[in-house]
Design a protein around this motif. Structure first.
Motif, PDB file in Angstrom:
ATOM      1  N   ASN A  64      43.023 -85.611  13.083  1.00  0.00           N
ATOM      2  CA  ASN A  64      43.280 -85.160  14.443  1.00  0.00           C
ATOM      3  C   ASN A  64      44.785 -85.013  14.623  1.00  0.00           C
ATOM      4  O   ASN A  64      45.525 -86.008  14.585  1.00  0.00           O
ATOM      5  CB  ASN A  64      42.710 -86.158  15.452  1.00  0.00           C
ATOM      6  CG  ASN A  64      42.587 -85.551  16.829  1.00  0.00           C
ATOM      7  OD1 ASN A  64      43.423 -84.754  17.247  1.00  0.00           O
ATOM      8  ND2 ASN A  64      41.539 -85.925  17.548  1.00  0.00           N
ATOM      9  N   LEU A  65      45.245 -83.793  14.847  1.00  0.00           N
ATOM     10  CA  LEU A  65      46.681 -83.525  14.887  1.00  0.00           C
ATOM     11  C   LEU A  65      47.266 -83.602  16.293  1.00  0.00           C
ATOM     12  O   LEU A  65      48.164 -82.841  16.656  1.00  0.00           O
ATOM     13  CB  LEU A  65      46.970 -82.145  14.279  1.00  0.00           C
ATOM     14  CG  LEU A  65      46.581 -81.981  12.815  1.00  0.00           C
ATOM     15  CD1 LEU A  65      46.984 -80.614  12.304  1.00  0.00           C
ATOM     16  CD2 LEU A  65      47.183 -83.087  11.954  1.00  0.00           C
ATOM     17  N   ASN A  66      46.793 -84.547  17.082  1.00  0.00           N
ATOM     18  CA  ASN A  66      47.372 -84.745  18.417  1.00  0.00           C
ATOM     19  C   ASN A  66      48.426 -85.847  18.425  1.00  0.00           C
ATOM     20  O   ASN A  66      48.912 -86.244  19.475  1.00  0.00           O
ATOM     21  CB  ASN A  66      46.276 -85.049  19.441  1.00  0.00           C
ATOM     22  CG  ASN A  66      45.487 -86.301  19.101  1.00  0.00           C
ATOM     23  OD1 ASN A  66      45.775 -86.976  18.112  1.00  0.00           O
ATOM     24  ND2 ASN A  66      44.485 -86.605  19.917  1.00  0.00           N
ATOM     25  N   SER A  67      48.789 -86.323  17.222  1.00  0.00           N
ATOM     26  CA  SER A  67      49.803 -87.365  17.109  1.00  0.00           C
ATOM     27  C   SER A  67      50.405 -87.337  15.713  1.00  0.00           C
ATOM     28  O   SER A  67      49.832 -86.754  14.784  1.00  0.00           O
ATOM     29  CB  SER A  67      49.199 -88.750  17.365  1.00  0.00           C
ATOM     30  OG  SER A  67      48.301 -89.094  16.313  1.00  0.00           O
ATOM     31  N   SER A 113      48.466 -82.634  30.551  1.00  0.00           N
ATOM     32  CA  SER A 113      48.065 -81.435  29.816  1.00  0.00           C
ATOM     33  C   SER A 113      49.258 -80.798  29.112  1.00  0.00           C
ATOM     34  O   SER A 113      49.133 -80.263  28.006  1.00  0.00           O
ATOM     35  CB  SER A 113      47.403 -80.428  30.754  1.00  0.00           C
ATOM     36  OG  SER A 113      48.314 -79.931  31.719  1.00  0.00           O
ATOM     37  N   PHE A 114      50.425 -80.861  29.735  1.00  0.00           N
ATOM     38  CA  PHE A 114      51.652 -80.338  29.125  1.00  0.00           C
ATOM     39  C   PHE A 114      51.968 -81.106  27.845  1.00  0.00           C
ATOM     40  O   PHE A 114      52.236 -80.516  26.789  1.00  0.00           O
ATOM     41  CB  PHE A 114      52.806 -80.469  30.122  1.00  0.00           C
ATOM     42  CG  PHE A 114      54.109 -79.865  29.648  1.00  0.00           C
ATOM     43  CD1 PHE A 114      54.444 -78.563  29.978  1.00  0.00           C
ATOM     44  CD2 PHE A 114      55.000 -80.610  28.890  1.00  0.00           C
ATOM     45  CE1 PHE A 114      55.651 -78.010  29.552  1.00  0.00           C
ATOM     46  CE2 PHE A 114      56.202 -80.063  28.456  1.00  0.00           C
ATOM     47  CZ  PHE A 114      56.530 -78.754  28.785  1.00  0.00           C
ATOM     48  N   ASP A 115      51.922 -82.426  27.922  1.00  0.00           N
ATOM     49  CA  ASP A 115      52.219 -83.255  26.749  1.00  0.00           C
ATOM     50  C   ASP A 115      51.203 -83.029  25.636  1.00  0.00           C
ATOM     51  O   ASP A 115      51.561 -83.013  24.446  1.00  0.00           O
ATOM     52  CB  ASP A 115      52.236 -84.734  27.141  1.00  0.00           C
ATOM     53  CG  ASP A 115      53.453 -85.100  27.981  1.00  0.00           C
ATOM     54  OD1 ASP A 115      54.404 -84.301  28.037  1.00  0.00           O
ATOM     55  OD2 ASP A 115      53.445 -86.184  28.598  1.00  0.00           O
ATOM     56  N   VAL A 122      53.212 -77.971  18.817  1.00  0.00           N
ATOM     57  CA  VAL A 122      54.613 -78.005  18.385  1.00  0.00           C
ATOM     58  C   VAL A 122      54.935 -79.254  17.568  1.00  0.00           C
ATOM     59  O   VAL A 122      55.447 -79.165  16.445  1.00  0.00           O
ATOM     60  CB  VAL A 122      55.571 -77.921  19.594  1.00  0.00           C
ATOM     61  CG1 VAL A 122      57.026 -77.936  19.130  1.00  0.00           C
ATOM     62  CG2 VAL A 122      55.297 -76.667  20.418  1.00  0.00           C
ATOM     63  N   LYS A 123      54.626 -80.409  18.126  1.00  0.00           N
ATOM     64  CA  LYS A 123      54.977 -81.658  17.452  1.00  0.00           C
ATOM     65  C   LYS A 123      54.271 -81.780  16.101  1.00  0.00           C
ATOM     66  O   LYS A 123      54.895 -82.161  15.093  1.00  0.00           O
ATOM     67  CB  LYS A 123      54.618 -82.839  18.353  1.00  0.00           C
ATOM     68  CG  LYS A 123      55.124 -84.185  17.875  1.00  0.00           C
ATOM     69  CD  LYS A 123      54.797 -85.257  18.921  1.00  0.00           C
ATOM     70  CE  LYS A 123      55.335 -86.615  18.527  1.00  0.00           C
ATOM     71  NZ  LYS A 123      55.022 -87.640  19.567  1.00  0.00           N
TER      72      LYS A 123
END
Length: 254
Positions: A64-67, A113-115, A122-123
C-alpha cells in the motif's frame, strides 16, 4: 521483435486500468514484469495469468503506497522476490503509475483528502525512486505517469492537478540528476482514458460525447494508447529522450 527481452520492469498500480495496459504491453516486448497492487491481489494475479498465458513472465507484489512504510515494504519484496526469478535483485525499468484521484473542488477539499492524494501521488513516487536507485541498473528507464491536466485547466479537481504538476517537476530534475548513469526519466501525460475509474460518467451518452469532443482525434483514449507510448520510452529507441513530458491526450483542447 521483442525489444525488452532480458529486462525487468516494475509497474506500480498495474492490477487495473492504465497500469495493467502498460504491464501487458511491456510483457509483450519480452520484459519480466513486476505487477504491483495496493489491495486487490486477485486482480494482480489475473494480470500475471494473462501475461503467462501469452508466453510472458510476471510476478505480483503487493504494498500500500499511502506511506513511506509501504514503499519500504515494496522495496523489500523486490529484494526477496526478484532473486528467485532472475538470480539478482536488480531491475531496469520503473513505471510510477500508481495514483488516486479526487473529484473535490477547491472549496470541498479537506486537509485529510489533500494529504492523502499527495501521499500516494507524490510522496510515494519520490521515496520509491530514492529507495529503488541502488537496484536500478545503469542505462535504465524511469517513466512517470502524469496527466494532461498539467496543460489543460480542470479546476474542479484542483488537488489532483497539483500532484501531477509536482510529478512533472520531479521528472525534469530527476533526469538531470541521473543523466550521468545514462538513466532516462520522462513523463507521459494521458488525457481521458476509458478505465473503470472513469466508467461511471464516461459510459453515458453525455460523457462519451464530452470526452470525444475534447480530442482532436474525436475519440476517448484507451489504456493501450498510453501503454504503447510508455513501451517506446522504456525501449532503447528512446535513449536520446530524457526530461520530457510526452502529451498523450489525443490532442485534447488544442
Amino acid at each position: 521483435m521483442k525489444g525488452l527481452s532480458g529486462k525487468t520492469a516494475l509497474v506500480t498500480g498495474s492490477s487495473r486500468g492504465i497500469g495493467k495496459g502498460i504491464a501487458l504491453r511491456l510483457a509483450e516486448e519480452g520484459a519480466l514484469v513486476v505487477v504491483h497492487y495496493g489491495n486487490n491481489s486477485e486482480a494482480a494475479a489475473n494480470v500475471v495469468r494473462t501475461i503467462e498465458d501469452k508466453g510472458g513472465r510476471a510476478i505480483a507484489v503487493g504494498a500500500n503506497l499511502n506511506s513511506v512504510a509501504g514503499v519500504t515494504s515494496l522495496i523489500q519484496s523486490l529484494k526477496e522476490e526478484l532473486p528467485r526469478v532472475t538470480g539478482e535483485d536488480k531491475f531496469d525499468i520503473l513505471i510510477n503509475n500508481a495514483g488516486i484521484g479526487t473529484s473535490n473542488t477547491l472549496e470541498e477539499t479537506t486537509e485529510e483528502s489533500f494529504d492523502e492524494i499527495f501521499a500516494v501521488n507524490v510522496k510515494a513516487p519520490f521515496f520509491l525512486v530514492q529507495r529503488a536507485l541502488p537496484l536500478l541498473r545503469d542505462e535504465g528507464r524511469i517513466i512517470n505517469i502524469s496527466s494532461g491536466v498539467t496543460r489543460i485547466a480542470f479546476p474542479h479537481i484542483m488537488a489532483y492537478n497539483l500532484t501531477k504538476g509536482a510529478i512533472n517537476t520531479f521528472t525534469l530534475h530527476l533526469a538531470q540528476l541521473l543523466g550521468p548513469r545514462q538513466i532516462t526519466v520522462n513523463a507521459v501525460l494521458p488525457g481521458i482514458v476509458d478505465t473503470d475509474v472513469n466508467a461511471p460518467w464516461l459510459h453515458t451518452p453525455e460523457g462519451q460525447k464530452q470526452a470525444n469532443d475534447m480530442s482532436a482525434l474525436g475519440r476517448v483514449g484507451q489504456p493501450s494508447d498510453i501503454a504503447d507510448v510508455t513501451a517506446f520510452l522504456a525501449s532503447s529507441d528512446s535513449r536520446w529522450i530524457t526530461g520530457q513530458f510526452i502529451d498523450a491526450t489525443g490532442g485534447s483542447h488544442l
